[in-house]
Design a protein around this motif. Structure first.
Motif, PDB file in Angstrom:
ATOM      1  N   SER A   1       0.833  -1.204   0.000  1.00 36.84           N
ATOM      2  CA  SER A   1       0.000   0.000   0.000  1.00 36.84           C
ATOM      3  C   SER A   1       0.866   1.252   0.000  1.00 36.84           C
ATOM      4  CB  SER A   1      -0.925   0.004   1.221  1.00 36.84           C
ATOM      5  OG  SER A   1      -1.816  -1.097   1.193  1.00 36.84           O
ATOM      6  N   ALA A   2       1.972   1.218   0.750  1.00 31.07           N
ATOM      7  CA  ALA A   2       2.904   2.352   0.747  1.00 31.07           C
ATOM      8  C   ALA A   2       3.495   2.559  -0.640  1.00 31.07           C
ATOM      9  CB  ALA A   2       4.017   2.109   1.769  1.00 31.07           C
ATOM     10  N   ALA A   3       3.772   1.459  -1.346  1.00 31.64           N
ATOM     11  CA  ALA A   3       4.318   1.562  -2.699  1.00 31.64           C
ATOM     12  C   ALA A   3       3.302   2.195  -3.647  1.00 31.64           C
ATOM     13  CB  ALA A   3       4.738   0.181  -3.200  1.00 31.64           C
ATOM     14  N   VAL A   4       2.027   1.796  -3.523  1.00 29.63           N
ATOM     15  CA  VAL A   4       0.978   2.384  -4.370  1.00 29.63           C
ATOM     16  C   VAL A   4       0.886   3.881  -4.114  1.00 29.63           C
ATOM     17  CG1 VAL A   4      -1.488   2.419  -4.885  1.00 29.63           C
ATOM     18  CG2 VAL A   4      -0.341   0.232  -4.510  1.00 29.63           C
ATOM     19  N   LEU A   5       0.843   4.278  -2.854  1.00 25.67           N
ATOM     20  CA  LEU A   5       0.746   5.693  -2.511  1.00 25.67           C
ATOM     21  C   LEU A   5       1.974   6.470  -2.984  1.00 25.67           C
ATOM     22  CD1 LEU A   5      -0.773   5.509   1.089  1.00 25.67           C
ATOM     23  CD2 LEU A   5      -1.892   6.336  -0.987  1.00 25.67           C
ATOM     24  N   ALA A   6       3.150   5.830  -2.903  1.00 24.39           N
ATOM     25  CA  ALA A   6       4.370   6.500  -3.352  1.00 24.39           C
ATOM     26  C   ALA A   6       4.295   6.851  -4.829  1.00 24.39           C
ATOM     27  CB  ALA A   6       5.585   5.608  -3.086  1.00 24.39           C
ATOM     28  N   THR A   7       3.825   5.911  -5.656  1.00 16.88           N
ATOM     29  CA  THR A   7       3.731   6.200  -7.092  1.00 16.88           C
ATOM     30  C   THR A   7       2.713   7.297  -7.369  1.00 16.88           C
ATOM     31  OG1 THR A   7       2.078   4.456  -7.439  1.00 16.88           O
ATOM     32  CG2 THR A   7       4.398   3.840  -7.668  1.00 16.88           C
ATOM     33  N   LEU A   8       1.629   7.333  -6.608  1.00 15.80           N
ATOM     34  CA  LEU A   8       0.615   8.374  -6.807  1.00 15.80           C
ATOM     35  C   LEU A   8       1.142   9.741  -6.406  1.00 15.80           C
ATOM     36  CD1 LEU A   8      -2.545   6.488  -5.474  1.00 15.80           C
ATOM     37  CD2 LEU A   8      -2.018   7.028  -7.859  1.00 15.80           C
ATOM     38  N   LEU A   9       1.851   9.810  -5.271  1.00 16.88           N
ATOM     39  CA  LEU A   9       2.377  11.092  -4.804  1.00 16.88           C
ATOM     40  C   LEU A   9       3.505  11.596  -5.708  1.00 16.88           C
ATOM     41  CD1 LEU A   9       2.373  10.497  -0.948  1.00 16.88           C
ATOM     42  CD2 LEU A   9       0.864  11.999  -2.250  1.00 16.88           C
ATOM     43  N   LEU A  10       4.303  10.684  -6.243  1.00 17.43           N
ATOM     44  CA  LEU A  10       5.366  11.100  -7.157  1.00 17.43           C
ATOM     45  C   LEU A  10       4.790  11.622  -8.472  1.00 17.43           C
ATOM     46  CD1 LEU A  10       8.019   8.278  -6.609  1.00 17.43           C
ATOM     47  CD2 LEU A  10       8.160  10.647  -5.867  1.00 17.43           C
ATOM     48  N   GLN A  11       3.593  11.128  -8.832  1.00 20.99           N
ATOM     49  CA  GLN A  11       2.940  11.632 -10.043  1.00 20.99           C
ATOM     50  C   GLN A  11       2.394  13.043  -9.842  1.00 20.99           C
ATOM     51  OE1 GLN A  11       0.063   8.955 -12.128  1.00 20.99           O
ATOM     52  NE2 GLN A  11       0.750   7.454 -10.631  1.00 20.99           N
ATOM     53  N   ALA A  12       1.680  13.232  -8.755  1.00 20.89           N
ATOM     54  CA  ALA A  12       0.890  14.453  -8.599  1.00 20.89           C
ATOM     55  C   ALA A  12       1.489  15.434  -7.612  1.00 20.89           C
ATOM     56  CB  ALA A  12      -0.531  14.091  -8.146  1.00 20.89           C
ATOM     57  N   GLY A  13       2.458  14.997  -6.834  1.00 21.88           N
ATOM     58  CA  GLY A  13       2.897  15.821  -5.720  1.00 21.88           C
ATOM     59  C   GLY A  13       3.998  16.803  -6.076  1.00 21.88           C
ATOM     60  N   SER A  14       4.121  17.807  -5.235  1.00 21.52           N
ATOM     61  CA  SER A  14       5.239  18.740  -5.259  1.00 21.52           C
ATOM     62  C   SER A  14       5.420  19.225  -3.828  1.00 21.52           C
ATOM     63  CB  SER A  14       4.958  19.928  -6.197  1.00 21.52           C
ATOM     64  OG  SER A  14       3.814  20.642  -5.763  1.00 21.52           O
ATOM     65  N   GLY A  15       6.627  19.626  -3.489  1.00 19.94           N
ATOM     66  CA  GLY A  15       6.874  20.068  -2.129  1.00 19.94           C
ATOM     67  C   GLY A  15       6.680  18.947  -1.119  1.00 19.94           C
ATOM     68  N   PRO A  16       5.894  19.175  -0.060  1.00 18.40           N
ATOM     69  CA  PRO A  16       5.692  18.145   0.970  1.00 18.40           C
ATOM     70  C   PRO A  16       5.108  16.842   0.427  1.00 18.40           C
ATOM     71  CG  PRO A  16       4.934  20.278   1.753  1.00 18.40           C
ATOM     72  CD  PRO A  16       5.234  20.449   0.299  1.00 18.40           C
TER      73      PRO A  16
ATOM     74  N   VAL B   1      -0.087   0.734 -11.383  1.00 16.92           N
ATOM     75  CA  VAL B   1      -0.769  -0.517 -11.744  1.00 16.92           C
ATOM     76  C   VAL B   1       0.010  -1.712 -11.210  1.00 16.92           C
ATOM     77  CG1 VAL B   1      -1.497  -1.982 -13.665  1.00 16.92           C
ATOM     78  CG2 VAL B   1      -1.850   0.493 -13.781  1.00 16.92           C
ATOM     79  N   VAL B   2       1.340  -1.698 -11.390  1.00  9.72           N
ATOM     80  CA  VAL B   2       2.178  -2.812 -10.935  1.00  9.72           C
ATOM     81  C   VAL B   2       2.056  -3.001  -9.433  1.00  9.72           C
ATOM     82  CG1 VAL B   2       4.566  -3.601 -10.665  1.00  9.72           C
ATOM     83  CG2 VAL B   2       3.810  -2.652 -12.850  1.00  9.72           C
ATOM     84  N   THR B   3       2.156  -1.918  -8.668  1.00 13.39           N
ATOM     85  CA  THR B   3       2.086  -2.035  -7.211  1.00 13.39           C
ATOM     86  C   THR B   3       0.677  -2.412  -6.740  1.00 13.39           C
ATOM     87  OG1 THR B   3       1.824   0.387  -7.131  1.00 13.39           O
ATOM     88  CG2 THR B   3       4.016  -0.506  -6.737  1.00 13.39           C
ATOM     89  N   SER B   4      -0.350  -1.989  -7.470  1.00 10.28           N
ATOM     90  CA  SER B   4      -1.712  -2.408  -7.128  1.00 10.28           C
ATOM     91  C   SER B   4      -1.878  -3.908  -7.335  1.00 10.28           C
ATOM     92  CB  SER B   4      -2.729  -1.642  -7.982  1.00 10.28           C
ATOM     93  OG  SER B   4      -2.663  -0.255  -7.732  1.00 10.28           O
ATOM     94  N   LEU B   5      -1.268  -4.440  -8.384  1.00 11.40           N
ATOM     95  CA  LEU B   5      -1.305  -5.890  -8.615  1.00 11.40           C
ATOM     96  C   LEU B   5      -0.550  -6.633  -7.514  1.00 11.40           C
ATOM     97  CD1 LEU B   5      -0.762  -6.032 -12.493  1.00 11.40           C
ATOM     98  CD2 LEU B   5      -2.876  -6.521 -11.231  1.00 11.40           C
TER      99      LEU B   5
ATOM    100  N   LEU C   1       5.579  15.537  -2.548  1.00 10.67           N
ATOM    101  CA  LEU C   1       6.650  14.834  -3.244  1.00 10.67           C
ATOM    102  C   LEU C   1       7.597  14.172  -2.249  1.00 10.67           C
ATOM    103  CD1 LEU C   1       7.881  14.230  -6.034  1.00 10.67           C
ATOM    104  CD2 LEU C   1       9.209  16.334  -5.798  1.00 10.67           C
ATOM    105  N   ILE C   2       7.934  14.893  -1.192  1.00 10.67           N
ATOM    106  CA  ILE C   2       8.805  14.323  -0.161  1.00 10.67           C
ATOM    107  C   ILE C   2       8.124  13.136   0.519  1.00 10.67           C
ATOM    108  CG2 ILE C   2       9.935  14.799   2.044  1.00 10.67           C
ATOM    109  CD1 ILE C   2      10.309  17.683   1.087  1.00 10.67           C
ATOM    110  N   SER C   3       6.826  13.250   0.765  1.00 15.68           N
ATOM    111  CA  SER C   3       6.081  12.138   1.360  1.00 15.68           C
ATOM    112  C   SER C   3       6.133  10.914   0.456  1.00 15.68           C
ATOM    113  CB  SER C   3       4.631  12.544   1.609  1.00 15.68           C
ATOM    114  OG  SER C   3       4.549  13.620   2.510  1.00 15.68           O
ATOM    115  N   GLY C   4       6.020  11.132  -0.859  1.00 18.65           N
ATOM    116  CA  GLY C   4       6.112  10.023  -1.794  1.00 18.65           C
ATOM    117  C   GLY C   4       7.461   9.344  -1.733  1.00 18.65           C
ATOM    118  N   MET C   5       8.540  10.120  -1.608  1.00 18.71           N
ATOM    119  CA  MET C   5       9.878   9.528  -1.523  1.00 18.71           C
ATOM    120  C   MET C   5      10.065   8.775  -0.211  1.00 18.71           C
ATOM    121  SD  MET C   5      12.397  12.295  -3.380  1.00 18.71           S
ATOM    122  CE  MET C   5      11.876  13.725  -2.393  1.00 18.71           C
ATOM    123  N   ILE C   6       9.490   9.291   0.872  1.00 15.51           N
ATOM    124  CA  ILE C   6       9.574   8.582   2.152  1.00 15.51           C
ATOM    125  C   ILE C   6       8.850   7.241   2.069  1.00 15.51           C
ATOM    126  CG2 ILE C   6       8.807   8.640   4.562  1.00 15.51           C
ATOM    127  CD1 ILE C   6       9.331  11.667   4.512  1.00 15.51           C
ATOM    128  N   LEU C   7       7.653   7.238   1.478  1.00 17.34           N
ATOM    129  CA  LEU C   7       6.912   5.986   1.320  1.00 17.34           C
ATOM    130  C   LEU C   7       7.654   5.030   0.398  1.00 17.34           C
ATOM    131  CD1 LEU C   7       3.263   7.349   1.033  1.00 17.34           C
ATOM    132  CD2 LEU C   7       4.228   6.011   2.915  1.00 17.34           C
TER     133      LEU C   7
END
Length: 256
Positions: free
Chosen positions: A142-157, A233-237, A159-165
């Motif tokens: 689940s952390a991997a799925v969220l990381a890919t989503l935050l890296l797609q849409a995030g900036s600033g905090p 998609v990969v991490t959701s699978l 984006l950093i949250s995505g890298m932490i996940l």
């Protein structure tokens, strides 16, 4: 490695030949440490004891392991795990540069998942005891799925949250999968070397193809959004696979 652009290149006068020589020396030293470990009397004694035991042929062991549905599922999940890990490990600096960071800044911030991963690898796997291993596996996927989503849409905090996940996921996913394999029925300690070899062999298919896939998608679309969507998609699978794995591991298995 992530500090290469920001620290080592300036320290070596922007001479990448000397930087690569430094890394090769460190790899050589790691090899010497490994030789010292394998030469230890305790290790030698265990190797002599293991070699004296009767054993099946390698082909028979591999055939037996591949006949187990949980092992086959774990191998498929290993491919997806390394697609996620290696794609982001190799492309994260470029993803950050596409957001406007300089090469030095991108290298610095790309070290965030590595630092988090070091901490995570020392703390999180020990929480994956057998009663809660499935929960732990689902949590890191689940952390991997969220990381890919935050890296797609995030900036600033975000984006950093995505890298932490990403760091949390990369440090724990494969380790917990290996623990699951070790304690699986009909694998056993004697076959663990071959079983882990199969798992790594399958995983490295994803390790090689993942960065290539992300690069091809980038070239085709002109950005990283579509490639990160593929990783989602990969991490959701993988998350779905973890649910199926619990059922397969709990099911009775016929001896092969």
């Amino acid at each position: 490695l992530s500090l290469t652009n920001s620290v080592l290149m300036p320290a070596f006068g922007q001479d990448w030949h000397r930087v690569l020589q430094l890394w090769s020396m460190l790899a050589f030293l790691a090899g010497l440490v490994w030789l010292a470990i394998t030469a230890h009397p305790v290790v030698r004694r265990k190797e002599r004891h293991a070699s004296a035991q009767p054993r099946q042929t390698q082909r028979a062991v591999i055939t037996h392991l591949l006949s187990l549905p949980p092992v086959r599922l774990l191998m498929a999940m290993a491919v997806g795990t390394f697609i996620f890990n290696h794609s982001l490990n190799n492309w994260l600096p470029e993803i950050l540069r596409s957001r406007g960071l300089t090469p030095a800044q991108a290298g610095f911030w790309a070290s965030t998942p590595i630092i988090v991963g070091i901490i995570g690898s020392l703390t999180l796997p020990r929480l994956a005891t057998p009663p809660r291993r499935h929960i732990m596996l689902c949590a890191v996927f689940s952390a991997a799925v969220l990381a890919t989503l935050l890296l797609q849409a995030g900036s600033g905090p975000l984006l950093i949250s995505g890298m932490i996940l990403q760091g949390i996921a990369r440090s724990t996913m494969f380790t917990v999968m290996m623990l699951t394999l070790m304690e699986m029925r009909n694998v056993g300690e004697r076959n663990m070397g071959t079983a882990s070899g199969l798992l790594f062999t399958a995983a490295e298919m994803g390790g090689a193809s993942g960065p290539i896939l992300l690069g091809l998608v980038h070239d085709a679309t002109g950005g990283f959004s579509a490639g990160l969507a593929v990783l989602t998609v990969v991490t959701s699978l993988l998350l779905l696979g973890a649910s199926s794995l619990r059922r397969l591991v709990a099911a009775p298995v016929l001896a092969g």
